[in-house]
Scaffold this motif. Structure first.
Motif, PDB file in Angstrom:
ATOM      1  N   GLU A  10       0.816  -1.222   0.000  1.00 14.17           N
ATOM      2  CA  GLU A  10       0.000   0.000   0.000  1.00 14.17           C
ATOM      3  C   GLU A  10       0.847   1.269   0.000  1.00 14.17           C
ATOM      4  O   GLU A  10       0.506   2.244  -0.666  1.00 14.17           O
ATOM      5  N   GLN A  11       1.947   1.273   0.715  1.00  5.40           N
ATOM      6  CA  GLN A  11       2.822   2.454   0.734  1.00  5.40           C
ATOM      7  C   GLN A  11       3.410   2.706  -0.656  1.00  5.40           C
ATOM      8  O   GLN A  11       3.453   3.841  -1.119  1.00  5.40           O
ATOM      9  N   ALA A  12       3.840   1.661  -1.318  1.00  6.18           N
ATOM     10  CA  ALA A  12       4.380   1.809  -2.677  1.00  6.18           C
ATOM     11  C   ALA A  12       3.289   2.240  -3.646  1.00  6.18           C
ATOM     12  O   ALA A  12       3.517   3.104  -4.505  1.00  6.18           O
ATOM     13  N   LEU A  17       1.001   6.424  -7.179  1.00 10.10           N
ATOM     14  CA  LEU A  17      -0.121   7.287  -7.543  1.00 10.10           C
ATOM     15  C   LEU A  17       0.229   8.756  -7.343  1.00 10.10           C
ATOM     16  O   LEU A  17      -0.091   9.608  -8.186  1.00 10.10           O
ATOM     17  N   LEU A  18       0.912   9.081  -6.265  1.00 11.64           N
ATOM     18  CA  LEU A  18       1.338  10.460  -6.012  1.00 11.64           C
ATOM     19  C   LEU A  18       2.290  10.941  -7.109  1.00 11.64           C
ATOM     20  O   LEU A  18       2.153  12.058  -7.620  1.00 11.64           O
ATOM     21  N   ASP A  19       3.236  10.095  -7.499  1.00 17.24           N
ATOM     22  CA  ASP A  19       4.156  10.447  -8.586  1.00 17.24           C
ATOM     23  C   ASP A  19       3.408  10.662  -9.897  1.00 17.24           C
ATOM     24  O   ASP A  19       3.721  11.579 -10.660  1.00 17.24           O
ATOM     25  N   ALA A  20       2.408   9.825 -10.157  1.00 17.01           N
ATOM     26  CA  ALA A  20       1.611   9.973 -11.374  1.00 17.01           C
ATOM     27  C   ALA A  20       0.823  11.278 -11.343  1.00 17.01           C
ATOM     28  O   ALA A  20       0.739  11.988 -12.353  1.00 17.01           O
TER      29      ALA A  20
END
Length: 86
Positions: A10-12, A17-20
């Protein structure tokens, strides 16, 4: 263990998603600053070109159209585009 059980934790997943999201925000920021008088199709093409090589099997969806329309309509002001830089 089976291959179907191989997944990002989940952390990855959250980081991916944040990077995207940041990549999309940066592309929209660039479009806002460089394509102020462009039509939706021009902005869409720009966003597509900016994002396609950053993702495996990139498939643009309705979000790209939504943001292209917003840029073409001038819906982003200088304050909102500056917020994506951080």
């Amino acid at each position: 263990m089976e291959l179907k059980d191989v997944k990002w934790n989940e952390q990855a997943r959250e980081k991916i998603l944040l990077d995207a999201d940041r990549a999309l925000q940066e592309a929209v920021r660039q479009a806002t600053s460089s394509l102020a008088n462009a039509d939706k199709e021009e902005v869409y093409k720009f966003l597509f070109e900016q994002l396609k090589d950053q993702f495996v099997d990139f498939q643009p969806g309705p979000d790209l159209t939504r943001y292209a329309e917003a840029v073409a309509n001038g819906d982003f002001n200088s304050n909102s585009s500056a917020e994506t830089e951080g």
